[in-house]
Design a protein around this motif. Structure first.
Motif, PDB file in Angstrom:
ATOM      1  N   ILE A  61      58.747  11.794  83.887  1.00 10.90           N
ATOM      2  CA  ILE A  61      57.836  11.596  85.013  1.00 10.90           C
ATOM      3  C   ILE A  61      58.278  12.450  86.194  1.00 10.90           C
ATOM      4  N   ILE A  65      55.900  15.563  86.343  1.00  5.10           N
ATOM      5  CA  ILE A  65      54.800  15.149  87.231  1.00  5.10           C
ATOM      6  C   ILE A  65      55.184  15.311  88.689  1.00  5.10           C
ATOM      7  N   LEU A  66      56.344  14.782  89.072  1.00 10.75           N
ATOM      8  CA  LEU A  66      56.693  14.780  90.499  1.00 10.75           C
ATOM      9  C   LEU A  66      57.141  16.158  90.973  1.00 10.75           C
ATOM     10  N   ASN A  69      54.436  19.008  91.447  1.00 12.10           N
ATOM     11  CA  ASN A  69      53.527  18.730  92.563  1.00 12.10           C
ATOM     12  C   ASN A  69      54.258  18.549  93.886  1.00 12.10           C
ATOM     13  N   PHE A  71      56.444  16.262  94.710  1.00  6.23           N
ATOM     14  CA  PHE A  71      56.423  14.866  95.149  1.00  6.23           C
ATOM     15  C   PHE A  71      57.782  14.205  94.932  1.00  6.23           C
ATOM     16  N   TYR A  73      59.784  13.115  96.861  1.00  8.19           N
ATOM     17  CA  TYR A  73      60.021  11.973  97.761  1.00  8.19           C
ATOM     18  C   TYR A  73      59.463  10.663  97.210  1.00  8.19           C
ATOM     19  N   LEU A  74      58.582  10.765  96.204  1.00 10.08           N
ATOM     20  CA  LEU A  74      58.034   9.539  95.594  1.00 10.08           C
ATOM     21  C   LEU A  74      58.996   8.926  94.576  1.00 10.08           C
ATOM     22  N   LEU A  77      60.009   5.123  94.807  1.00 10.27           N
ATOM     23  CA  LEU A  77      58.842   4.250  94.627  1.00 10.27           C
ATOM     24  C   LEU A  77      58.414   4.206  93.169  1.00 10.27           C
ATOM     25  N   VAL A  78      58.235   5.396  92.583  1.00 12.78           N
ATOM     26  CA  VAL A  78      57.746   5.460  91.204  1.00 12.78           C
ATOM     27  C   VAL A  78      58.772   4.861  90.250  1.00 12.78           C
ATOM     28  N   LEU A  81      58.771   1.131  90.343  1.00 14.68           N
ATOM     29  CA  LEU A  81      57.554   0.668  89.666  1.00 14.68           C
ATOM     30  C   LEU A  81      57.759   0.666  88.154  1.00 14.68           C
ATOM     31  N   VAL A  82      58.266   1.793  87.648  1.00 14.87           N
ATOM     32  CA  VAL A  82      58.440   1.912  86.199  1.00 14.87           C
ATOM     33  C   VAL A  82      59.495   0.930  85.703  1.00 14.87           C
ATOM     34  N   GLY A  85      58.201  -2.592  85.600  1.00 14.65           N
ATOM     35  CA  GLY A  85      57.335  -2.779  84.444  1.00 14.65           C
ATOM     36  C   GLY A  85      58.140  -2.931  83.168  1.00 14.65           C
ATOM     37  N   GLN A  88      59.846  -6.305  82.918  1.00 13.52           N
ATOM     38  CA  GLN A  88      58.862  -7.320  82.544  1.00 13.52           C
ATOM     39  C   GLN A  88      58.608  -7.284  81.048  1.00 13.52           C
ATOM     40  N   LEU A  89      58.510  -6.057  80.528  1.00 16.29           N
ATOM     41  CA  LEU A  89      58.252  -5.882  79.108  1.00 16.29           C
ATOM     42  C   LEU A  89      59.408  -6.455  78.283  1.00 16.29           C
TER      43      LEU A  89
ATOM     44  N   LEU B   6      46.711  13.082  96.218  1.00 14.78           N
ATOM     45  CA  LEU B   6      47.265  13.280  94.888  1.00 14.78           C
ATOM     46  C   LEU B   6      48.450  12.329  94.652  1.00 14.78           C
ATOM     47  N   ILE B  14      50.274   5.675  87.396  1.00 20.41           N
ATOM     48  CA  ILE B  14      51.491   5.133  86.760  1.00 20.41           C
ATOM     49  C   ILE B  14      51.466   3.613  86.790  1.00 20.41           C
ATOM     50  N   VAL B  18      51.472   1.063  83.549  1.00 19.75           N
ATOM     51  CA  VAL B  18      52.449  -0.030  83.417  1.00 19.75           C
ATOM     52  C   VAL B  18      51.726  -1.366  83.301  1.00 19.75           C
ATOM     53  N   LEU B  22      51.774  -3.965  80.157  1.00 16.25           N
ATOM     54  CA  LEU B  22      52.258  -5.336  80.333  1.00 16.25           C
ATOM     55  C   LEU B  22      51.203  -6.349  79.910  1.00 16.25           C
ATOM     56  N   ALA B  25      51.040  -6.455  76.209  1.00 13.46           N
ATOM     57  CA  ALA B  25      52.235  -7.101  75.657  1.00 13.46           C
ATOM     58  C   ALA B  25      52.185  -8.606  75.861  1.00 13.46           C
TER      59      ALA B  25
END
Lengths: 203, 262
Positions: A61, A65-66, A69, A71, A73-74, A77-78, A81-82, A85, A88-89, B6, B14, B18, B22, B25
């Motif tokens: 990612i 992706i980042l 582009n 990005f 600095y994201l 955050l990203v 998030l990942v 997730g 949780q999985l 963007l 993303i 996710v 979830l 799942a």
């Protein structure tokens, strides 16, 4: 990257760059779940799994992706998030297939979400990659696996220490967390002895 | 393209991926929630005192729903809780025997005296650490009220230097039993029975010197009892509340007048 180098990365991430005892990441589960050997093993397995999985997902990612582009600095955050997730999985899978482990881990499993060891490994392998272009995807994964195993080594060692503490006659004012912190610092000190060992080993 | 837009789109995509993973799942690996346990837990008082022997109300509820625990272990809830839970687990409501805590000491300030002056922390536990307390009797109630502090229902009071349980208020959760450093408190069924208000383990002569209402182990109660309910253990009488029928003969015989009827 040669096999020798990968083994070096793996060993270094267990011993000299141990995430708990040398970098002091992930102290919360280290103190919280290390009371018993079996929960310590389960927690380390969960952390190792999440570390490798998180690195496997965040590295592409970030790189594909980042970075293109602009990005970067994201990143934080990203990644959070990942990782959230993924945790949780893992939680859903554990509850379904390993309920005893799920119950034993309790609150600590959701805490992997905010475990800095997991976020740390995903970001630090990218820093290493930026310094050394040869440090690619495979090296990052090996590093993440090593960090997880290092976590396991530290947890299991410390669980052993704590199980022995249970039967010791500890002064009342030191019982519980104080003696745990003191012994944690001693174990961390002992890991200082490993610095430099891995480089010499592979020369 | 606008780079802020963007960035937002990338994070949203993303997040969406996710989220979808979830969601899939959680549907694929759904675990049936034990609704029975949740329902039972709602009926329990939520005191989490552990009197039932489980880790808390949720532990007892889980064990009840699996059929691993018996009804009526919750002494705090009493009969009302049994009646509420019985239909949920499909069992017959059993009659609960209400229980109460009992302090086995009557060494108040009129009956015994202090031999040392204690100026430390006002807690029985702390006072016990120092030569076993200040009283003449080293087995008796200290009277600082650790049990009173532990009681969540205000059922224990320290009166004239000795703790007294109010059986009407007591819910028999057992917290005072754990709090008492002298181990003077027991949980007993609330029925007609004899209560020995002494726990002194010294021989009769020593006991008599320490306290006016100490058990001297004369065995009169043991001989009187027709139901084998009284025994002298460690030089003081102990009544088995299960066997005691509350006839009151031992109380009449007791020369020290330390057996009370409840």
């Amino acid at each position: 990257m040669s096999i020798t180098q990968l083994v070096g990365i793996f060993l270094a991430s267990i011993l000299t760059e141990n995430y708990i005892l040398c970098k002091f990441f992930g102290i919360c589960p280290f103190l919280g779940v290390s009371k018993k050997l079996d929960t310590a093993l389960g927690m380390s397995a969960a952390v190792t799994f999440v570390m490798v999985l998180a690195t496997a997902v965040t590295w592409p990612i970030y790189t594909y992706i980042l970075v293109p582009n602009e990005f970067e600095y994201l990143q934080t955050l990203v990644f959070i998030l990942v990782i959230a997730g993924l945790v949780q999985l893992v939680e859903i899978v554990l509850r379904k297939y390993m309920p005893p482990l799920y119950n034993a881990l309790g609150i600590y499993l959701p805490l992997i979400t905010t475990n800095c060891a997991v976020l740390g490994i995903t970001m630090l392998v990218l820093d290493k990659g930026a310094e050394d272009p040869a440090f690619g995807y495979v090296a990052s994964l090996v590093n993440a696996l090593g960090a997880g195993i290092g976590f396991l080594v530290a947890m299991v060692m410390f669980a052993g220490v704590r199980e022995r503490l249970e039967s010791c006659d500890i002064p009342k004012s030191l019982r519980g967390l104080p003696i745990t912190l003191v012994s944690a610092s001693l174990v961390a000190c002992s890991f200082l002895g490993f610095s430099g060992i891995v480089d010499k080993l592979l020369q | 393209m606008n780079s802020i837009l963007l960035a937002v789109i990338i994070v949203v995509i993303i997040g969406l991926i996710v989220g979808v993973v979830l969601a899939v799942a959680s549907v694929l690996m759904a675990v049936p929630v034990d609704e029975k346990a949740a329902e039972i837990q709602e009926q329990l008082p939520g005191a989490n005192c552990g009197a039932c022997g489980f880790s808390g109300c949720s532990g007892y509820a889980a064990a009840l729903s699996k059929g691993e625990a018996e009804l009526g272990l919750c002494s705090v809830g009493g009969q009302a809780v049994i009646d509420a839970i019985a239909p949920i687990i499909g069992a017959e409501a059993v009659a609960s025997v209400p229980k109460t805590a009992v302090v086995h000491c009557n060494g108040n300030d009129d009956n015994t005296s202090k031999v040392t002056r204690y100026q430390g922390i006002q807690s029985c536990m702390a006072a016990t650490q120092l030569y076993g307390g200040m009283g003449e009797c080293s087995y008796g109630c200290i009277g600082f009220g650790d049990c009173m502090a532990a009681c969540e229902y205000g059922a224990i009071e320290v009166c004239n230097g000795v703790a007294i349980v109010k059986p009407d208020v007591c819910r028999a959760c057992g917290k005072c039993v754990k709090a008492c450093p002298k181990k003077l408190i027991t949980i007993e069924p609330k029925k007609e029975r004899a209560i020995v208000k002494c726990s002194n383990c010294d021989k009769g002569a020593l006991t008599r010197k320490a306290c006016k209402v100490g058990c001297i182990g004369c065995m009169k109660c043991v001989k009187t009892c027709e139901h084998d309910a009284v025994k002298v253990v460690n030089f003081h009488a102990v009544v088995d509340p299960e066997k005691c029928v509350g006839c009151g003969k031992c109380a009449e015989q007791c020369p020290q007048k330390i057996i009370f009827m409840a």
